[in-house]
Design an enzyme around this catalytic site. Structure first.
Site, PDB file in Angstrom:
ATOM      1  N   ARG A  58       0.825  -1.205   0.000  1.00 20.46           N
ATOM      2  CA  ARG A  58       0.000   0.000   0.000  1.00 20.46           C
ATOM      3  C   ARG A  58       0.865   1.263   0.000  1.00 20.46           C
ATOM      4  NH1 ARG A  58      -2.380  -3.977   0.222  1.00 20.46           N
ATOM      5  NH2 ARG A  58      -2.723  -3.476  -1.928  1.00 20.46           N
ATOM      6  N   ASN A  94      -9.290   7.928   5.933  1.00 17.26           N
ATOM      7  CA  ASN A  94      -8.302   7.439   4.985  1.00 17.26           C
ATOM      8  C   ASN A  94      -6.893   7.527   5.559  1.00 17.26           C
ATOM      9  OD1 ASN A  94     -10.421   7.100   3.205  1.00 17.26           O
ATOM     10  ND2 ASN A  94     -10.126   9.093   2.241  1.00 17.26           N
ATOM     11  N   VAL A  95      -6.073   6.542   5.250  1.00 15.10           N
ATOM     12  CA  VAL A  95      -4.694   6.538   5.733  1.00 15.10           C
ATOM     13  C   VAL A  95      -3.725   7.097   4.696  1.00 15.10           C
ATOM     14  CG1 VAL A  95      -5.095   4.636   7.343  1.00 15.10           C
ATOM     15  CG2 VAL A  95      -4.309   4.127   5.015  1.00 15.10           C
ATOM     16  N   ASP A  96      -4.217   7.451   3.515  1.00 11.09           N
ATOM     17  CA  ASP A  96      -3.352   8.071   2.521  1.00 11.09           C
ATOM     18  C   ASP A  96      -3.144   9.545   2.853  1.00 11.09           C
ATOM     19  OD1 ASP A  96      -5.394   9.785   1.129  1.00 11.09           O
ATOM     20  OD2 ASP A  96      -6.275   7.844   0.612  1.00 11.09           O
ATOM     21  N   HIS A 111      -7.877   7.141  11.583  1.00 10.94           N
ATOM     22  CA  HIS A 111      -7.418   5.762  11.423  1.00 10.94           C
ATOM     23  C   HIS A 111      -5.917   5.675  11.166  1.00 10.94           C
ATOM     24  CE1 HIS A 111     -11.734   4.273  10.314  1.00 10.94           C
ATOM     25  NE2 HIS A 111     -11.569   4.502  11.603  1.00 10.94           N
ATOM     26  N   CYS A 119       6.857   2.969  16.904  1.00 11.61           N
ATOM     27  CA  CYS A 119       7.653   1.994  17.636  1.00 11.61           C
ATOM     28  C   CYS A 119       6.885   1.563  18.875  1.00 11.61           C
ATOM     29  CB  CYS A 119       9.009   2.596  18.028  1.00 11.61           C
ATOM     30  SG  CYS A 119      10.029   1.483  19.027  1.00 11.61           S
ATOM     31  N   SER A 180     -19.100   4.652   4.121  1.00 15.65           N
ATOM     32  CA  SER A 180     -20.122   3.610   4.148  1.00 15.65           C
ATOM     33  C   SER A 180     -21.146   3.843   5.249  1.00 15.65           C
ATOM     34  CB  SER A 180     -19.469   2.238   4.357  1.00 15.65           C
ATOM     35  OG  SER A 180     -18.874   2.162   5.645  1.00 15.65           O
ATOM     36  N   GLU A 206     -23.554   6.303  -3.165  1.00 16.65           N
ATOM     37  CA  GLU A 206     -24.887   5.758  -2.929  1.00 16.65           C
ATOM     38  C   GLU A 206     -25.231   5.991  -1.467  1.00 16.65           C
ATOM     39  OE1 GLU A 206     -23.293   1.193  -2.183  1.00 16.65           O
ATOM     40  OE2 GLU A 206     -24.227   1.740  -4.090  1.00 16.65           O
ATOM     41  N   ALA A 222     -17.352  11.241  -6.131  1.00 16.62           N
ATOM     42  CA  ALA A 222     -16.845  12.336  -5.300  1.00 16.62           C
ATOM     43  C   ALA A 222     -16.166  13.408  -6.136  1.00 16.62           C
ATOM     44  CB  ALA A 222     -15.877  11.789  -4.252  1.00 16.62           C
TER      45      ALA A 222
END
Length: 235
Positions: A58, A94-96, A111, A119, A180, A206, A222
């Site tokens: 990722r 989102n982790v991006d 998240h 560490c 969601s 949706e 989006a």
């Protein structure tokens, strides 16, 4: 009239238009991987190499994706609000890092962040864009094998919730984009906003699992509906 204060929650649907894999949709990551093995503390304890390989893949993909029009519109809206006395707090699942790369500055990653490592020995969090592995020493304490992705796994407490709730207490509008509506506690923000009398707008591909709680809804990609919504924000 001063600009309003907004809290915006974003989920995987915002980054999907940039080509980032989603988790819960058909064909998404959890259709291809067992989340118990790659996204839980127990999975990491059982096979850290497998977990590192999942997140390394990722992380390597991040430079190849770019912010889309939705990311850009939110960054521009934040700047416009602040210039007029308002405020936008962006709470993302989102982790991006696409929101930051688009120019957003007030971002709460509930998240965690893929481009960081933590560490477990000393607690230090470091910016991390290379691969992680069991042989990697912590740059702070030097302990090998203690580094883990700085992401929130199933069973762990999300981050920055106090800051998100504080921002919601001052908000004039809550907007949920590309989520969601089934991942808590983030999915509970709309109920908290409604309890405070805050108007709530859903922008999604949706209807979400909690779509009934929103006072306004627009559906579509989006990258198309978010810029249109942001452009209509006038005061």
């Amino acid at each position: 009239m001063s600009a309003p204060s907004l809290v915006v929650l974003t989920g995987a649907g915002v980054s999907a238009d940039s080509g980032v894999d989603t988790f819960r949709t058909a064909g998404g990551l959890w259709d291809r991987y067992d989340w118990r093995e790659v996204a839980t503390p127990e999975g990491f304890a059982a096979d850290p190499g497998k977990v590192h390989a999942f997140y390394n893949e990722r992380r390597r993909a991040l430079p190849g994706v770019r912010p889309n029009a939705a990311h850009a519109a939110l960054a521009e809206l934040e700047a416009r609000l602040e210039a007029n006395g308002g405020r936008l707090t962006l709470v993302t699942q989102n982790v991006d890092d696409l929101h930051e790369r688009a120019g957003s500055r007030r971002v709460l990653h509930v998240h965690g962040e893929l481009a960081k490592a933590a560490c477990v020995a000393c607690g230090t969090v470091s910016v991390w864009t290379a691969d992680l592995g069991t042989e990697i020493p912590c740059p702070s304490c030097g302990v090998a094998g203690a580094m883990r992705p700085h992401v929130v796994w199933f069973g762990e407490m999300p981050r920055h919730l106090d800051e998100a709730e504080a921002a919601l207490g001052e908000a004039d509008l809550f907007v949920s984009i590309g989520t969601s509506g089934s991942v808590y506690p983030a999915a509970g923000l709309v109920a908290a906003a409604r309890a405070r009398g805050v108007d709530c707008t859903e922008l999604n591909l949706e209807p979400s699992a909690n779509a009934r709680l929103f006072t306004e809804a627009r559906y579509g990609r989006a990258a198309e509906i978010v810029p249109a919504f942001a452009k209509e924000m006038t005061w």
